[in-house]
Design a protein around this motif. Sequence first.
Motif, PDB file in Angstrom:
ATOM      1  N   CYS A 112       0.834  -1.193   0.000  1.00  0.00           N
ATOM      2  CA  CYS A 112       0.000   0.000   0.000  1.00  0.00           C
ATOM      3  C   CYS A 112       0.876   1.252   0.000  1.00  0.00           C
ATOM      4  O   CYS A 112       1.838   1.348   0.740  1.00  0.00           O
ATOM      5  N   SER A 114      -0.102   4.077   1.004  1.00  0.00           N
ATOM      6  CA  SER A 114      -0.453   4.937   2.124  1.00  0.00           C
ATOM      7  C   SER A 114       0.083   4.420   3.452  1.00  0.00           C
ATOM      8  O   SER A 114       0.708   5.154   4.203  1.00  0.00           O
ATOM      9  N   CYS A 115      -0.177   3.134   3.746  1.00  0.00           N
ATOM     10  CA  CYS A 115       0.237   2.632   5.046  1.00  0.00           C
ATOM     11  C   CYS A 115       1.485   1.772   4.978  1.00  0.00           C
ATOM     12  O   CYS A 115       2.038   1.402   6.012  1.00  0.00           O
ATOM     13  N   CYS A 135      -6.705  -0.242  -0.552  1.00  0.00           N
ATOM     14  CA  CYS A 135      -5.997  -1.041   0.449  1.00  0.00           C
ATOM     15  C   CYS A 135      -6.996  -1.605   1.456  1.00  0.00           C
ATOM     16  O   CYS A 135      -7.858  -0.885   1.944  1.00  0.00           O
ATOM     17  N   HIS A 137      -6.256  -2.610   4.383  1.00  0.00           N
ATOM     18  CA  HIS A 137      -5.884  -2.205   5.738  1.00  0.00           C
ATOM     19  C   HIS A 137      -6.404  -0.820   6.074  1.00  0.00           C
ATOM     20  O   HIS A 137      -7.078  -0.611   7.065  1.00  0.00           O
ATOM     21  N   CYS A 138      -6.038   0.136   5.247  1.00  0.00           N
ATOM     22  CA  CYS A 138      -6.326   1.516   5.622  1.00  0.00           C
ATOM     23  C   CYS A 138      -7.440   2.139   4.781  1.00  0.00           C
ATOM     24  O   CYS A 138      -7.896   3.240   5.070  1.00  0.00           O
TER      25      CYS A 138
END
Length: 146
Positions: A112, A114-115, A135, A137-138
Amino acid sequence: MAVRTATPKAPKVPEIRKGDTVVVLSGKDAGKRGTVERVIRQAAAPRGGRSIFRRGSSAGGVKVVIEGVNIAKRHTKPRQSSSATDRMPKIQQGGILDLAQPLPISKVMLVCTSCGKPTRVAHATLETGRRVRVCRHCGEQVEVKS
Ligand SMILES: [Zn+2]
């Protein structure tokens, strides 16, 4: 921005694209991260069929070439590569080349942007109708800056 989550049987948005950062899951380069240089799509082998290809190859295998990963040393003579793309005919020099070999897409996971975690990809459709990868996750969009 509002993002609707896509239905599970989403149309084909490629999970991994050129320019993505991915992490290698298995093999000698497990754990390495790199940037996708190339995505290679192979025709799916006919189902239940007499495949002309060797058995055991994964059906419709998509492979990715990742910068600096799965390197094979190639000893070459100077020649004009016949496999070069039309717009970039490339002349290979002789010598020892470090060549990144394609890995099956199943052996890599998208990281990802972002994270920073390796993630599976969800798909979403923006209000504009544009399909994006998200993503898990985030929840941020995973987009290639291009
Ligand atoms: Zn994320």
